[in-house]
Design an enzyme around this catalytic site. Structure first.
Site, short mmCIF file in Angstrom:
data_model
loop_
_atom_site.label_atom_id
_atom_site.label_comp_id
_atom_site.label_asym_id
_atom_site.label_seq_id
_atom_site.Cartn_x
_atom_site.Cartn_y
_atom_site.Cartn_z
N HIS A 65 2.01 2.26 -3.42
CA HIS A 65 0.98 2.96 -4.19
C HIS A 65 0.98 4.47 -3.95
CE1 HIS A 65 -1.20 -0.18 -6.24
NE2 HIS A 65 -1.59 -0.80 -5.15
N GLU B 123 0.82 -1.21 0.00
CA GLU B 123 0.00 0.00 0.00
C GLU B 123 0.85 1.27 0.00
OE1 GLU B 123 -2.92 -0.53 -0.74
OE2 GLU B 123 -3.01 -2.65 -0.22
N GLU C 34 -1.37 -2.50 -9.84
CA GLU C 34 -1.37 -3.60 -8.88
C GLU C 34 -0.21 -4.57 -9.08
OE1 GLU C 34 -2.92 -3.29 -6.43
OE2 GLU C 34 -4.47 -1.86 -6.99
#
Length: 915
Positions: A369, A366, A388
């Site tokens: 990202h 995460e 992803e």
């Protein structure tokens, strides 16, 4: 995003129930928790030559038109007031917009929201009230009509609206929790990816329509209020002194799906990264200590990415928060990352090693990202795989940096790489990159192709380019597109300029056509040289692709020899159906191995002589662990495809008796789980259990039950894996010791270590205070054999005692436990389909439920039954999953018919006393 997969039972559990596989679900350890990000995009640009799909069964694509561009937002001023009693919310939107083209209507996204009033104020002009709101519910849009044309230029769009805090775990929703005193309360939380910001406020809910956000929340004064940015003002509400108005700083320009807000009761732990960013981990009240491990990981991770990308983290703070009811695994909202409790919280005394590893990976995913996805965002959902796949690759790079003792790259091969190969070998796979039209198609792409195959081909690309040039290209990409949107080709251009290699040409063969090659290798010795003949053809789970339309890939091939197994001796790019390669100075007694490190995304079929020469490297461990794993996994896959006999794989498996490596054992365990599930359809299931007991007993005796001084993370994982496998296979000494330890644990005589609870466990669910412990118990409840108890477990799965997102794991545990459990679980799913489908609203959890329930069948008529059921019980977000499951059932049935007798004879011969 979303992490999606259910990562962790043992890997063998997941691979058994999902022979190929997040969403939802995942890796050795990884495999069961990763209920994270997974969905699957309907394929449109599928290379005809790369598919053998039955196009008659593919759903029709819905017509879809993106939002018009005559009006677009510059800044959203958003104020929300949730009601945590009645589960509604009031909202006020004041958006600064730019009118590009004179128009008398504004089209926005809007779902499950009622607009009360709307008006437009041109800059320097008079307010114009909207005269009508036309909702297009199917397309989740609303058209605001005005009595006269809005002229070109800036203005403010004002909308008052109301909505529901739903219980569907998407949009702006309610999450149930219990206070330390046991009182049931609710938090208001968000989950917007992919297209659910429109359930919280009317907006232009497309990733490329970026704007800044000024968020204010009106909340009870005893609740914590969080959003993407830091709080800049907090004052009493003028009309109600029990409420506070909390105002947050203006965000950078960003996409709607990354906006987030949370209102609830939380404790936190806080730290600061070495580059000055404030990091907080928010936990349920009274559990702040369980946030310390994630905080440690996050504080190490931010500087790692700062350095790797050579671009500073752009926000002043980052919060990580555990949400009780959460469909995915985690979500990368900019500055406010939301997690399932099991993906963030670690109890120093009660969490097992696999849970720590899972948390480290999800945090790494995460936070990656925050740059790759948030700072630079995909232009449309077609490019989701890049978001992803990249994060799913670099999470391992990050964890390897933070925890080098995890040997995490070997685990990547077992958790992601082989999982992706298994799914991508199906006729009903799809290319990594698929044209997405209607947003309803997005849900189906959060799957192992986008995540795990995406990560695997990026790992292959990184190896092909080299780390230095790869980092240069990444830095160039992030700088060029920061605060903007980009497509897959934009990254290839930057990497191509940095490396001077034909990246776009190579990578398009991997992203735009589905499947992958099997590399067929033979050799001959000529003097001091070894001549290799290498060819490629498409690998299919039903056998090699034979036909004139066989696709080709541009395949980076590496080769090593027995002289130095850890060193690549030669690299070539195979860009044709076949080639011949000469390796100089290789003596006749040396083995040659293709794909050292198991990095290239392909299967390998060696000639008999080449394979024979590699086998001693398994027994004497001169082959590296990742290569021992890869060799075994390739052969197992070839046996399922009918290209070699399964007996050959069983013989190979017996060579692993001296194996010390956790991940190698984990992969063996998975494949034996698949085989055990297959043979549960025969009358000689006990013989394969005996084979498993024989294989695992020596390592089980060596490890014992007690942790030894000096043992590390991987030893703890291996002990849990081996004892669990022996127990499931009916090893009497293991079962007796497990019962004894469980009895002592329940009676309080001796606490059972967290790493042994899964292999031993079934302690009382209600007494478990940690969600991790509850999940551990839920996953093993299905292992019972009594039919009446199996029914009780299934009924329990839908009870209030089990969180909605965990129901799937309980049902999956039953389906994966036994032949009877499989039938009972499938009947339960059919009988309760309406409730289950309504609960998950067609998201990725419904795909996971279907896969876990039916993938283990191996009778042709079951494929027909499953197909028929879903023809009359539509699950639009899982159509491809249903097709994949039916294909897997037919493959299992063919495998059983082809090899069952030979396997049976081999297992009987093993037991027979020598003559």
């Amino acid at each position: 995003m979303l992490l999606v997969l259910g990562r962790r039972v043992s890997l063998s559990f997941v691979k058994r129930v999902i022979p190929q596989d997040p969403v939802l679900l995942s890796k050795p350890i990884l495999q069961n928790f990763r209920t994270i990000k997974f969905r699957v995009i309907h394929s449109s640009t599928v290379f005809a030559s790369a598919t053998r799909q039955n196009t008659d069964t593919m759903p029709e694509r819905r017509p879809f038109v993106r939002l018009p561009t005559d009006v677009y937002p510059v800044n959203y001023g958003l104020c929300l007031k949730p009601d945590l009693i009645d589960f509604t919310f009031e909202g006020k939107l004041e958006a600064i917009v730019e009118v590009n083209l004179a128009t008398n209507q504004i089209v926005m996204n809007c779902a499950d929201i009622d607009i009360i009033t709307a008006s437009f104020v041109p800059e320097g002009g008079e307010e114009i009230n909207a005269t009508g709101f036309n909702y297009q519910n199917e397309d989740e849009k609303v058209t605001l009509s005005f009595p006269s044309a809005l002229q070109k230029g800036s203005g403010t769009l004002k909308i008052d609206f109301v909505g529901e805090l739903n219980d569907k775990m998407k949009g702006f929703y309610r999450s149930k929790y219990a206070t330390p005193a046991g009182e049931i309360r609710y938090a208001a939380v968000t989950q917007f990816e992919a297209t659910d910001a429109r359930r919280a406020f009317p907006c232009w809910d497309e990733p490329a329509i970026k704007a800044t956000f000024d968020v204010s929340l009106i909340v009870p004064k005893d609740r914590v209020a969080l959003s993407n940015m830091n709080v800049i003002d907090r004052k009493p509400h003028p009309e109600d002194d029990s409420l506070l108005e909390v105002k947050f700083a203006t965000t950078p320009i960003m996409s709607t799906y990354l906006v987030a807000f949370v209102i609830g009761e939380y404790d936190f732990v806080e730290g600061q990264s070495s580059d000055g960013v404030t990091v907080r981990v928010y936990t349920p009240t009274g559990k702040a200590e369980q946030g310390k491990f994630a905080l440690e990981v996050a504080v190490k991770t931010l500087p790692f990415y700062n350095d790797y990308f050579n671009v500073p983290y752009p926000l002043p703070k980052i919060d990580l928060i555990a949400i009780a009811d959460f469909a995915a695994g985690a979500m990368e909202n900019w500055g406010l990352v939301t997690y399932r409790e099991t993906a963030l919280l670690i109890d120093p005394k009660n969490s097992c090693s696999s849970s720590r590893q899972w948390v480290a990976l999800v945090v790494g995913h995460e936070l990656a990202h925050q740059w790759f996805g948030n700072l630079v965002t995909m232009e449309w959902w077609t490019h989701l795989w890049l978001n992803e796949g990249f994060a799913s690759w670099i999470e391992y790079l990050c964890v390897d940096h933070c925890f080098p003792d995890y040997d995490i790259w070997t685990q990547f091969v077992s958790a992601d790489y082989t999982r992706a190969l298994d799914l991508d070998a199906l006729d009903n796979s799809h290319p990594i990159e698929v044209n997405v039209g209607h947003p309803s198609e997005v849900d189906e792409i959060f799957d192992a192709i986008s995540y795990s195959k995406g990560a695997s081909v990026i790992r292959m690309l990184h190896n092909y380019i080299g780390d230095e040039d790869f980092r240069k290209g990444m830095h160039s990409y992030l700088l060029k597109f920061q605060h903007k949107n980009a497509a897959t080709e934009d990254l290839w251009d930057c990497l191509e300029q940095a490396s001077g290699k034909p990246i776009a040409l190579v990578m398009s063969s991997w992203t735009k056509q589905m499947g992958f090659p099997i590399i067929v290798v033979d050799q001959e010795q000529q003097g001091d040289d070894r001549i290799l003949k290498i060819s490629q053809k498409k690998f299919c789970a039903s056998g090699p692709h034979n036909g004139e339309d066989c696709p080709n890939w541009m395949v980076p091939i590496s080769i090593c020899t027995g002289e130095d197994p850890g060193c690549t001796k030669l690299k070539v790019l195979l860009d044709s159906p076949e080639t011949t390669i000469t390796i100089n100075n290789v003596s006749p007694d040396q083995w040659v191995k293709i794909n050292p490190g198991t990095v290239g995304f392909y299967r390998i079929q060696y000639s008999s002589a080449m394979l024979e020469s590699l086998l001693p490297g398994i027994r004497d461990l001169t082959l590296l662990p990742v290569d021992r794993l890869g060799l075994q996994n390739d052969l197992f896959s070839l046996s399922r495809a009918g290209m070699i006999s399964t007996v050959e794989v069983l013989k190979l498996m017996e060579a692993f008796v001296n194996e010390p490596n956790y991940t190698v054992w984990s992969d063996l365990s998975c494949n034996l789980g698949v085989l055990s599930s297959l043979l549960s359809h025969t009358d000689f299931h006990e013989e394969i259990q005996e084979f498993i007991r024989d294989l695992f007993t020596p390592i089980g005796l060596k490890l014992g039950w007690e942790c030894k001084q000096g043992e590390g993370h991987l030893d703890a994982l291996l002990r849990g894996l081996v004892l669990g496998k022996l127990g499931k296979a009916g090893h009497k000494p293991t079962l007796e010791e497990a019962r004894r330890r469980f009895k002592d644990h329940v009676e309080g005589k001796q606490i059972l270590s967290a790493d042994l609870r899964s292999p031993v466990s079934c302690s009382l669910h209600k007494q478990a205070d940690m969600q991790e412990e509850k999940n551990r118990i839920e996953r093993v409840l299905g292992a019972i054999s009594a039919p009446d108890l199996i029914q009780k477990v299934l009924t329990f799965a839908l009870s209030e005692e089990v969180r909605p997102q965990d129901t799937v794991s309980v049902i999956g545990g039953v389906a994966g436990s036994s032949k009877h459990g499989r039938k009972a679980a499938w009947k339960f799913v059919k009988d309760n389909w309406e409730e289950l489908h309504n609960r998950y609203q067609g998201g990725f959890l419904i795909s996971r439920l279907i896969k876990l329930s039916v993938d283990g069948f191996a009778i042709d008529k079951m494929a027909a039954e499953v197909k028929s059921f879903f023809e009359s019980h539509h699950a639009p977000a899982a159509e491809r999953t249903v097709q994949q499951c039916c294909e897997n059932i037919l493959l299992n049935a063919a495998w059983l018919k082809r090899d069952a007798d030979d396997i049976h004879q081999y297992l009987l011969k093993r037991k027979a006393p020598p003559v």
